[in-house]
Design a protein around this motif. Structure first.
Motif, mmCIF file in Angstrom:
data_model
loop_
_atom_site.group_PDB
_atom_site.id
_atom_site.type_symbol
_atom_site.label_atom_id
_atom_site.label_comp_id
_atom_site.label_asym_id
_atom_site.label_seq_id
_atom_site.Cartn_x
_atom_site.Cartn_y
_atom_site.Cartn_z
ATOM 1 N N ALA A 47 3.224 1.929 7.462
ATOM 2 C CA ALA A 47 2.818 3.217 6.884
ATOM 3 C C ALA A 47 2.912 3.173 5.364
ATOM 4 N N ASP A 48 3.975 2.577 4.841
ATOM 5 C CA ASP A 48 4.134 2.464 3.387
ATOM 6 C C ASP A 48 3.013 1.622 2.782
ATOM 7 N N ALA A 49 2.654 0.531 3.462
ATOM 8 C CA ALA A 49 1.601 -0.347 2.954
ATOM 9 C C ALA A 49 0.259 0.380 2.890
ATOM 10 N N LEU A 50 0.029 1.294 3.832
ATOM 11 C CA LEU A 50 -1.232 2.045 3.872
ATOM 12 C C LEU A 50 -1.166 3.344 3.065
ATOM 13 N N GLY A 51 0.007 3.652 2.515
ATOM 14 C CA GLY A 51 0.133 4.874 1.725
ATOM 15 C C GLY A 51 0.117 6.121 2.575
ATOM 16 N N TYR A 52 0.715 6.035 3.776
ATOM 17 C CA TYR A 52 0.738 7.189 4.677
ATOM 18 C C TYR A 52 2.163 7.716 4.783
ATOM 19 N N ASP A 53 2.325 9.009 4.535
ATOM 20 C CA ASP A 53 3.623 9.671 4.588
ATOM 21 C C ASP A 53 3.852 10.159 6.010
ATOM 22 N N LEU A 54 4.704 9.457 6.757
ATOM 23 C CA LEU A 54 4.947 9.820 8.159
ATOM 24 C C LEU A 54 5.593 11.190 8.279
ATOM 25 N N ALA A 55 6.504 11.520 7.370
ATOM 26 C CA ALA A 55 7.202 12.803 7.447
ATOM 27 C C ALA A 55 6.250 13.966 7.202
ATOM 28 N N GLN A 56 5.341 13.818 6.234
ATOM 29 C CA GLN A 56 4.389 14.880 5.900
ATOM 30 C C GLN A 56 3.110 14.789 6.722
ATOM 31 N N ASP A 57 2.928 13.682 7.434
ATOM 32 C CA ASP A 57 1.743 13.461 8.264
ATOM 33 C C ASP A 57 0.465 13.593 7.442
ATOM 34 N N ARG A 58 0.422 12.866 6.327
ATOM 35 C CA ARG A 58 -0.759 12.878 5.477
ATOM 36 C C ARG A 58 -0.722 11.672 4.549
ATOM 37 N N PHE A 59 -1.877 11.333 3.989
ATOM 38 C CA PHE A 59 -1.960 10.241 3.046
ATOM 39 C C PHE A 59 -1.396 10.657 1.691
ATOM 40 N N ARG A 60 -0.731 9.718 1.032
ATOM 41 C CA ARG A 60 -0.275 9.948 -0.325
ATOM 42 C C ARG A 60 -1.454 9.816 -1.287
ATOM 43 N N LYS A 61 -1.304 10.391 -2.453
ATOM 44 C CA LYS A 61 -2.365 10.328 -3.468
ATOM 45 C C LYS A 61 -2.689 8.900 -3.879
ATOM 46 N N ASP A 62 -1.685 8.004 -3.780
ATOM 47 C CA ASP A 62 -1.897 6.629 -4.221
ATOM 48 C C ASP A 62 -2.300 5.700 -3.079
ATOM 49 N N SER A 63 -2.620 6.245 -1.917
ATOM 50 C CA SER A 63 -2.972 5.406 -0.774
ATOM 51 C C SER A 63 -4.212 4.575 -1.067
ATOM 52 N N LEU A 64 -4.136 3.276 -0.778
ATOM 53 C CA LEU A 64 -5.309 2.430 -0.989
ATOM 54 C C LEU A 64 -6.394 2.730 0.027
ATOM 55 N N VAL A 65 -6.064 3.381 1.150
ATOM 56 C CA VAL A 65 -7.059 3.706 2.167
ATOM 57 C C VAL A 65 -8.124 4.649 1.612
ATOM 58 N N ILE A 66 -7.776 5.424 0.597
ATOM 59 C CA ILE A 66 -8.695 6.426 0.061
ATOM 60 C C ILE A 66 -9.981 5.789 -0.453
ATOM 61 N N ALA A 67 -9.871 4.652 -1.105
ATOM 62 C CA ALA A 67 -11.055 4.081 -1.746
ATOM 63 C C ALA A 67 -11.250 2.596 -1.493
ATOM 64 N N ALA A 68 -10.309 1.939 -0.809
ATOM 65 C CA ALA A 68 -10.392 0.492 -0.621
ATOM 66 C C ALA A 68 -11.370 0.133 0.490
ATOM 67 N N THR A 69 -11.814 -1.114 0.481
ATOM 68 C CA THR A 69 -12.614 -1.638 1.586
ATOM 69 C C THR A 69 -11.684 -1.957 2.754
ATOM 70 N N VAL A 70 -12.269 -2.122 3.945
ATOM 71 C CA VAL A 70 -11.437 -2.428 5.106
ATOM 72 C C VAL A 70 -10.740 -3.773 4.924
ATOM 73 N N SER A 71 -11.374 -4.713 4.254
ATOM 74 C CA SER A 71 -10.733 -6.004 4.009
ATOM 75 C C SER A 71 -9.494 -5.838 3.133
ATOM 76 N N GLU A 72 -9.593 -4.991 2.125
ATOM 77 C CA GLU A 72 -8.446 -4.746 1.250
ATOM 78 C C GLU A 72 -7.329 -4.022 1.996
ATOM 79 N N VAL A 73 -7.696 -3.091 2.875
ATOM 80 C CA VAL A 73 -6.696 -2.379 3.678
ATOM 81 C C VAL A 73 -5.973 -3.352 4.596
ATOM 82 N N VAL A 74 -6.732 -4.213 5.253
ATOM 83 C CA VAL A 74 -6.120 -5.183 6.165
ATOM 84 C C VAL A 74 -5.258 -6.182 5.399
ATOM 85 N N ASP A 75 -5.684 -6.605 4.230
ATOM 86 C CA ASP A 75 -4.858 -7.523 3.427
ATOM 87 C C ASP A 75 -3.495 -6.909 3.133
#
Length: 232
Positions: A47-75
Motif C-alpha cells: 500500500a505504501d509503495a502504491l501511495g494508498y492510505d489504508l486507514a483513510q481508504d484513499r490514495f495519497r496526493k503523492d501516489s504514483l498511481v495517479i499519473a504513472a504507467t502500469v509498468s511504473e506502478v508494477v516496478d
C-alpha cells in the motif's frame, strides 16, 4: 486567453473523465488484498509503495498511481509481490483495471456529444494501458465519440512526454495552439505545455487547486464546467 479559438480537446482519463478516488478506491482495495493473500505482512508495504492510505481508504496526493504507467506502478510494487518477473504482474494489474467500475465526473454521453456538436475534435491521452482504457470508455458507451484514444503502450509514450498529444494533432490536422489538454495531474499539464496546447486543470483527481494552478491556464472544478468556459 481566447478559449473560442480551441478546436480540439485532449482529455486525460482517470481523475478527469472519471472521478479518481470514487473509481479507483475499490480497485486498490481488491488488488492490495489479492496480491498479498497468504502474506498479510506485505499488505502495508505494498500500500505504501502504491501511495494508498489504508486507514483513510484513499490514495495519497503523492501516489504514483495517479499519473504513472502500469509498468511504473508494477516496478514500484514488485519488491512486495510474489513475482520476480514484472510481465505477469502487469497482466494482472491491467486485467484488474479493466474490471474497475468507472464513476463519471459528469454524464459523459451528453457532455461529449455537446462538444462534438460544437465542431470540436476529441481525444483521450492516458497513462493507463490502451486495452483497459478502451474497456472503460466502451463501458461508458463513449469510445465512438472520440477521434483519438491512446494509452501509454500505444506507441507514442506516456505523459509528461508529448508523443500522444502530437499524434492527436497529426490525426486531427489541428495545430497545438488550437487544442487544449485537460487533466487532473501535473503530468497532464506539463505534457500540454510542452506540446504548445492550452492547459486546463480539473479537481476531480487527488491534486488540489494550489498544486495545479501554477501549471494551468485555467482551473475548473470538473469537466462539467468546460462548455461554459468554452462559451458554448
Amino acid at each position: 486567453m481566447d478559449s473560442s479559438a480551441i478546436r480540439g480537446i485532449v482529455f486525460d482519463k482517470d481523475g478527469t473523465l472519471f472521478d479518481f478516488n470514487a473509481t479507483w478506491r475499490a480497485w486498490a482495495r481488491d488488488l492490495l488484498h489479492a496480491e498479498t493473500e497468504g502474506a498479510p505482512e506485505r499488505l502495508q508495504p505494498l500500500a505504501d509503495a502504491l501511495g494508498y492510505d489504508l486507514a483513510q481508504d484513499r490514495f495519497r496526493k503523492d501516489s504514483l498511481v495517479i499519473a504513472a504507467t502500469v509498468s511504473e506502478v508494477v516496478d514500484a510494487a514488485l519488491p512486495h509481490l510474489a513475482d520476480t518477473d514484472p510481465a505477469p504482474a502487469i497482466a494482472r494489474f491491467n486485467a484488474a483495471a479493466a474490471r474497475a467500475p468507472q464513476v463519471e465526473a459528469t454524464p459523459l454521453i451528453a457532455f461529449l456529444t455537446r462538444l462534438r456538436e460544437a465542431g470540436l475534435k476529441l481525444g483521450v491521452a492516458t497513462n493507463d494501458a490502451e486495452t483497459p482504457a478502451r474497456a472503460h470508455l466502451d463501458a461508458a458507451r463513449v469510445s465512438v465519440l472520440f477521434d483519438f484514444i491512446a494509452g501509454s503502450d500505444s506507441g507514442f509514450g506516456g505523459k509528461p512526454e508529448v508523443g500522444q498529444l502530437r499524434e492527436f494533432c497529426r490525426v486531427t490536422g489541428l495545430r497545438p495552439e488550437h487544442c487544449a489538454m485537460v487533466g487532473d495531474s501535473t503530468h497532464d499539464l506539463h505534457a500540454g505545455r510542452a506540446a504548445g496546447m492550452v492547459t486546463v486543470a480539473v479537481l476531480t483527481g487527488v491534486a488540489e487547486r494550489a498544486d495545479l494552478a501554477p501549471h494551468a491556464d485555467v482551473v475548473l472544478d470538473s469537466i462539467a464546467d468546460l462548455p461554459g468556459w468554452l462559451g458554448l
